[in-house]
Scaffold this active site. Structure first.
Site, PDB file in Angstrom:
ATOM      1  N   SER A   1       0.790  -1.231   0.000  1.00 26.59           N
ATOM      2  CA  SER A   1       0.000   0.000   0.000  1.00 26.59           C
ATOM      3  C   SER A   1       0.822   1.280   0.000  1.00 26.59           C
ATOM      4  CB  SER A   1      -0.965   0.016   1.191  1.00 26.59           C
ATOM      5  OG  SER A   1      -0.260   0.196   2.394  1.00 26.59           O
TER       6      SER A   1
ATOM      7  N   LYS B   1       0.800   4.687   6.845  1.00 26.72           N
ATOM      8  CA  LYS B   1       0.143   5.443   5.775  1.00 26.72           C
ATOM      9  C   LYS B   1       0.674   6.869   5.795  1.00 26.72           C
ATOM     10  CE  LYS B   1      -2.726   2.016   4.959  1.00 26.72           C
ATOM     11  NZ  LYS B   1      -2.419   1.080   3.924  1.00 26.72           N
TER      12      LYS B   1
END
Length: 182
Positions: free
Chosen positions: A46, A91
């Protein structure tokens, strides 16, 4: 010819001094790992291309823990996953407290302005849209850089400030990627 001088008591090998030095080194390492830097393994795709699966990084826990540094847009943060606090995620911070985040066919808008995201190459973008989301106080909106392969705030909402415990700062493995996280 002069004889070799006899070593003094302080320069001879002493098991006690060796144990003392080892204990001191272990103590320093523990303090560094517990309070300042922690090694972390990246799992998943990701955050590609900035971070890849199985890379090893150091995160700085000191900055956010003691409020010395503030969380800023663009920081790569490590936090407890809001839906299962036994898991950690990494993230990029997109929305800060008070911001409104919207996605229009893949373009991220923060407070009505398109966010410049040079860290997301064209091949990693998606063309999804998301209605405006207001980021509450002490919460952060986060996205993975590989937008079509990321489980992030678009799916499960914002991250509480108290769940963010580190900032990605340095890649140490593999050696060809050794260096600061960008």
């Amino acid at each position: 010819m002069p004889e070799n001088p006899r070593p003094s008591e302080t320069t001879r090998f002493s098991p006690l001094s060796w144990i003392r030095d080892l204990a001191f080194s272990v103590l320093i390492a523990v303090v560094l790992i517990v309070f300042i830097y922690q090694p972390v393994k990246v799992e998943g795709t990701s955050m590609m291309p900035a971070l890849t699966d199985q890379e090893r990084i150091f995160i700085n826990k000191f900055t956010y823990r003691f409020g010395i540094g503030s969380i800023e847009r663009g920081d790569m943060v490590v936090f407890w996953f809001p839906l299962d606090i036994s898991k950690s995620y990494i993230k990029r911070v997109i929305g800060l407290p008070g911001d409104t985040v919207e996605i229009d066919r893949g373009t991220v808008m923060v407070n009505g302005k398109a966010l410049e995201e040079d860290y997301v190459p064209e091949g990693y973008r998606d063309r999804q849209s998301m209605p405006p989301v207001h980021v509450d106080a002490d919460r952060y909106f986060v996205l993975g850089d590989h937008r079509s392969s990321s489980n992030d705030s678009r799916s499960w909402g914002t991250v509480p400030r108290g769940d963010i415990y580190g900032k990605a700062v340095f890649v140490y493995w593999p050696l060809d990627k050794l260096g600061r996280v960008h």
